[in-house]
Scaffold this motif. Sequence first.
Motif, PDB file in Angstrom:
ATOM      1  N   ALA A  71       0.833  -1.208   0.000  1.00  0.00           N
ATOM      2  CA  ALA A  71       0.000   0.000   0.000  1.00  0.00           C
ATOM      3  C   ALA A  71       0.864   1.253   0.000  1.00  0.00           C
ATOM      4  CB  ALA A  71      -0.931  -0.016   1.206  1.00  0.00           C
ATOM      5  N   LEU A  72       1.983   1.192   0.707  1.00  0.00           N
ATOM      6  CA  LEU A  72       2.931   2.312   0.685  1.00  0.00           C
ATOM      7  C   LEU A  72       3.493   2.526  -0.717  1.00  0.00           C
ATOM      8  CD1 LEU A  72       5.052   2.032   3.955  1.00  0.00           C
ATOM      9  CD2 LEU A  72       4.048   4.135   3.053  1.00  0.00           C
ATOM     10  N   ALA A  73       3.868   1.439  -1.363  1.00  0.00           N
ATOM     11  CA  ALA A  73       4.424   1.540  -2.708  1.00  0.00           C
ATOM     12  C   ALA A  73       3.396   2.116  -3.676  1.00  0.00           C
ATOM     13  CB  ALA A  73       4.906   0.171  -3.187  1.00  0.00           C
ATOM     14  N   GLU A  74       2.156   1.682  -3.560  1.00  0.00           N
ATOM     15  CA  GLU A  74       1.107   2.215  -4.434  1.00  0.00           C
ATOM     16  C   GLU A  74       0.913   3.713  -4.218  1.00  0.00           C
ATOM     17  OE1 GLU A  74      -2.344  -0.092  -3.630  1.00  0.00           O
ATOM     18  OE2 GLU A  74      -1.623  -1.887  -4.680  1.00  0.00           O
ATOM     19  N   ALA A  75       0.947   4.142  -2.962  1.00  0.00           N
ATOM     20  CA  ALA A  75       0.775   5.563  -2.660  1.00  0.00           C
ATOM     21  C   ALA A  75       1.939   6.381  -3.213  1.00  0.00           C
ATOM     22  CB  ALA A  75       0.662   5.763  -1.154  1.00  0.00           C
ATOM     23  N   ILE A  76       3.141   5.834  -3.145  1.00  0.00           N
ATOM     24  CA  ILE A  76       4.304   6.536  -3.697  1.00  0.00           C
ATOM     25  C   ILE A  76       4.183   6.662  -5.208  1.00  0.00           C
ATOM     26  CG2 ILE A  76       6.782   6.278  -4.138  1.00  0.00           C
ATOM     27  CD1 ILE A  76       7.001   5.162  -1.271  1.00  0.00           C
ATOM     28  N   GLU A  77       3.778   5.594  -5.872  1.00  0.00           N
ATOM     29  CA  GLU A  77       3.622   5.657  -7.330  1.00  0.00           C
ATOM     30  C   GLU A  77       2.540   6.646  -7.737  1.00  0.00           C
ATOM     31  OE1 GLU A  77       5.057   1.482  -9.240  1.00  0.00           O
ATOM     32  OE2 GLU A  77       3.066   1.493  -8.344  1.00  0.00           O
ATOM     33  N   GLU A  78       1.464   6.689  -6.979  1.00  0.00           N
ATOM     34  CA  GLU A  78       0.401   7.648  -7.285  1.00  0.00           C
ATOM     35  C   GLU A  78       0.912   9.075  -7.121  1.00  0.00           C
ATOM     36  OE1 GLU A  78      -4.104   8.927  -5.793  1.00  0.00           O
ATOM     37  OE2 GLU A  78      -3.067   7.233  -4.857  1.00  0.00           O
ATOM     38  N   LEU A 121      10.437   2.046  -8.484  1.00  0.00           N
ATOM     39  CA  LEU A 121       9.488   0.954  -8.273  1.00  0.00           C
ATOM     40  C   LEU A 121       9.001   0.375  -9.598  1.00  0.00           C
ATOM     41  CD1 LEU A 121       7.417   2.447  -5.326  1.00  0.00           C
ATOM     42  CD2 LEU A 121       8.707   0.299  -5.256  1.00  0.00           C
ATOM     43  N   GLY A 122       8.947   1.204 -10.632  1.00  0.00           N
ATOM     44  CA  GLY A 122       8.511   0.711 -11.923  1.00  0.00           C
ATOM     45  C   GLY A 122       9.449  -0.297 -12.542  1.00  0.00           C
ATOM     46  N   CYS A 123      10.678  -0.369 -12.042  1.00  0.00           N
ATOM     47  CA  CYS A 123      11.677  -1.321 -12.555  1.00  0.00           C
ATOM     48  C   CYS A 123      11.887  -2.506 -11.635  1.00  0.00           C
ATOM     49  CB  CYS A 123      13.015  -0.597 -12.757  1.00  0.00           C
ATOM     50  SG  CYS A 123      12.980   0.654 -14.036  1.00  0.00           S
ATOM     51  N   GLU A 124      11.152  -2.540 -10.530  1.00  0.00           N
ATOM     52  CA  GLU A 124      11.325  -3.622  -9.553  1.00  0.00           C
ATOM     53  C   GLU A 124      10.683  -4.910 -10.070  1.00  0.00           C
ATOM     54  OE1 GLU A 124      12.516  -4.279  -6.544  1.00  0.00           O
ATOM     55  OE2 GLU A 124      13.274  -2.353  -5.821  1.00  0.00           O
ATOM     56  N   PRO A 125      11.462  -5.963 -10.313  1.00  0.00           N
ATOM     57  CA  PRO A 125      10.869  -7.221 -10.795  1.00  0.00           C
ATOM     58  C   PRO A 125       9.968  -7.887  -9.766  1.00  0.00           C
ATOM     59  CG  PRO A 125      13.200  -7.517 -10.284  1.00  0.00           C
ATOM     60  CD  PRO A 125      12.928  -6.047 -10.184  1.00  0.00           C
ATOM     61  N   SER A 126      10.193  -7.578  -8.492  1.00  0.00           N
ATOM     62  CA  SER A 126       9.400  -8.206  -7.433  1.00  0.00           C
ATOM     63  C   SER A 126       8.154  -7.404  -7.077  1.00  0.00           C
ATOM     64  CB  SER A 126      10.256  -8.376  -6.179  1.00  0.00           C
ATOM     65  OG  SER A 126      10.776  -7.121  -5.772  1.00  0.00           O
ATOM     66  N   TRP A 127       7.984  -6.254  -7.713  1.00  0.00           N
ATOM     67  CA  TRP A 127       6.815  -5.426  -7.415  1.00  0.00           C
ATOM     68  C   TRP A 127       5.979  -5.261  -8.679  1.00  0.00           C
ATOM     69  CZ3 TRP A 127       3.312  -3.658  -4.443  1.00  0.00           C
ATOM     70  CH2 TRP A 127       2.581  -2.510  -4.757  1.00  0.00           C
ATOM     71  N   ARG A 128       4.737  -5.662  -8.596  1.00  0.00           N
ATOM     72  CA  ARG A 128       3.833  -5.540  -9.743  1.00  0.00           C
ATOM     73  C   ARG A 128       3.216  -4.142  -9.708  1.00  0.00           C
ATOM     74  NH1 ARG A 128      -0.095 -10.465 -11.023  1.00  0.00           N
ATOM     75  NH2 ARG A 128       1.994 -11.331 -11.264  1.00  0.00           N
ATOM     76  N   SER A 129       3.825  -3.263 -10.431  1.00  0.00           N
ATOM     77  CA  SER A 129       3.416  -1.862 -10.401  1.00  0.00           C
ATOM     78  C   SER A 129       2.075  -1.661 -11.077  1.00  0.00           C
ATOM     79  CB  SER A 129       4.479  -0.999 -11.099  1.00  0.00           C
ATOM     80  OG  SER A 129       4.066   0.342 -11.155  1.00  0.00           O
ATOM     81  N   ARG A 130       1.229  -0.834 -10.453  1.00  0.00           N
ATOM     82  CA  ARG A 130      -0.050  -0.468 -11.057  1.00  0.00           C
ATOM     83  C   ARG A 130       0.071   0.818 -11.862  1.00  0.00           C
ATOM     84  NH1 ARG A 130      -4.701  -1.638  -6.426  1.00  0.00           N
ATOM     85  NH2 ARG A 130      -4.217  -3.855  -6.099  1.00  0.00           N
ATOM     86  N   ALA A 131       1.152   1.526 -11.661  1.00  0.00           N
ATOM     87  CA  ALA A 131       1.394   2.765 -12.397  1.00  0.00           C
ATOM     88  C   ALA A 131       2.425   2.508 -13.483  1.00  0.00           C
ATOM     89  CB  ALA A 131       1.874   3.863 -11.450  1.00  0.00           C
ATOM     90  N   ASP A 132       2.513   3.424 -14.413  1.00  0.00           N
ATOM     91  CA  ASP A 132       3.495   3.308 -15.492  1.00  0.00           C
ATOM     92  C   ASP A 132       4.064   4.695 -15.769  1.00  0.00           C
ATOM     93  OD1 ASP A 132       5.082   2.661 -17.633  1.00  0.00           O
ATOM     94  OD2 ASP A 132       3.444   2.128 -18.984  1.00  0.00           O
ATOM     95  N   LEU A 133       4.992   5.128 -14.936  1.00  0.00           N
ATOM     96  CA  LEU A 133       5.570   6.453 -15.113  1.00  0.00           C
ATOM     97  C   LEU A 133       6.373   6.547 -16.405  1.00  0.00           C
ATOM     98  CD1 LEU A 133       4.736   6.631 -12.085  1.00  0.00           C
ATOM     99  CD2 LEU A 133       6.749   8.076 -11.755  1.00  0.00           C
ATOM    100  N   TYR A 134       7.028   5.455 -16.769  1.00  0.00           N
ATOM    101  CA  TYR A 134       7.798   5.465 -18.019  1.00  0.00           C
ATOM    102  C   TYR A 134       6.854   5.629 -19.212  1.00  0.00           C
ATOM    103  CZ  TYR A 134      11.696   3.834 -15.170  1.00  0.00           C
ATOM    104  OH  TYR A 134      12.669   3.732 -14.218  1.00  0.00           O
ATOM    105  N   GLY A 135       5.726   4.913 -19.168  1.00  0.00           N
ATOM    106  CA  GLY A 135       4.750   5.063 -20.235  1.00  0.00           C
ATOM    107  C   GLY A 135       4.140   6.457 -20.265  1.00  0.00           C
ATOM    108  N   GLN A 136       3.905   7.027 -19.080  1.00  0.00           N
ATOM    109  CA  GLN A 136       3.371   8.386 -18.991  1.00  0.00           C
ATOM    110  C   GLN A 136       4.331   9.392 -19.618  1.00  0.00           C
ATOM    111  OE1 GLN A 136       2.073   9.386 -14.996  1.00  0.00           O
ATOM    112  NE2 GLN A 136       2.214  11.585 -15.378  1.00  0.00           N
ATOM    113  N   TRP A 137       5.611   9.236 -19.329  1.00  0.00           N
ATOM    114  CA  TRP A 137       6.634  10.124 -19.891  1.00  0.00           C
ATOM    115  C   TRP A 137       6.740   9.926 -21.402  1.00  0.00           C
ATOM    116  CZ3 TRP A 137       9.099  14.342 -20.035  1.00  0.00           C
ATOM    117  CH2 TRP A 137      10.373  14.488 -20.568  1.00  0.00           C
ATOM    118  N   ARG A 138       6.716   8.682 -21.841  1.00  0.00           N
ATOM    119  CA  ARG A 138       6.819   8.419 -23.272  1.00  0.00           C
ATOM    120  C   ARG A 138       5.639   9.002 -24.031  1.00  0.00           C
ATOM    121  NH1 ARG A 138       5.502   5.568 -27.588  1.00  0.00           N
ATOM    122  NH2 ARG A 138       7.152   4.656 -28.902  1.00  0.00           N
ATOM    123  N   GLU A 139       4.439   8.880 -23.477  1.00  0.00           N
ATOM    124  CA  GLU A 139       3.257   9.424 -24.145  1.00  0.00           C
ATOM    125  C   GLU A 139       3.339  10.939 -24.259  1.00  0.00           C
ATOM    126  OE1 GLU A 139      -0.066   8.020 -21.935  1.00  0.00           O
ATOM    127  OE2 GLU A 139       0.143   5.930 -22.636  1.00  0.00           O
TER     128      GLU A 139
END
Length: 299
Positions: free
Chosen positions: A55-62, A170-188
């Motif tokens: 939940a902490l990781a999700e809040a950080i990504e948001e 966190l978006g590059c962490e293989p052990s964390w299934r990220s719900r956000a996509d900051l790299y995709g957001q930047w690319r778009e």
Amino acid sequence: MAKQERAVRTREALLRSAAEIFDTDGFVSASLSAICGRAGVSSGALHFHFASKGALAEAIEEAAGQRLLQITGPGPDAAAGGGGTESTAAGGARNGSGALGETGTATGTGTRTGIGIGTGTGTGIGIGTGTGTGTGVWVGADPVQDLVDTSHRLFERLNDDVVLRAGFTLGCEPSWRSRADLYGQWREWIESALRRASSLGALAPGVRPEDVVTVVAASTVGFEALGRRDPVWLSRQRLGQFWQFMLPRLLPPGAGPQDPRDPRDLAGAGDLRDARGAGSHRDPQDPQDPQDPQDPQDP
């Protein structure tokens, strides 16, 4: 009210503490006890705000996604369809022509000539005059300049803002299934800027936006990854070197005013108007110019 303020401060302290530990140790190695200790709060306080480390990781990504949006704005495509509205920090009127690549946020009321996006009312599409109230993000009339400036702002914030940095990590962490996509957001956002540049004829003949997106996105993301170990990769100088290499290949020959400075000084934030002619201009009065037909040393 005091309890609410204390709860907000506690949550912010936990987010920052978790971001610092995720950034340095990774998601798997981070422990809740270490996060509590760094934040100076009890385990009970942590679980009051966040049910788990996930939940902490999700809040950080948001939070990181919101920070990235603040840096980029919705995108030049959105700006092209928006009205010309602006708000000034002081709440007073502001008039004048918008500088190329200018961005910013403010609150209050006012007027301005330029391209605006945000809340409020306005008239005109493209470069026009608009008035309104509310909060807006201004995007300059030159989307390539805006791309250069925005990349510099992103790198500056990655250096200073651990929550934004942890969101990318966190978006590059293989052990964390990220719900956000900051790299995709930047690319778009990059893709939006380059589509806009192409529609305005701001790219060199034969330059396809989709090809440039791949190069710019992969390069800047690579700099971010390398910067986790060596902050030099996130420096203004390193990013300026990248743009100095790219701009002569992106822009039409001879586009924009020329600049006599060393090309290595160009391609920093706000410098595109100078860098546009770098490598494509020769002074016909310069006796040392190898392309000068009057140069007696010219073979």
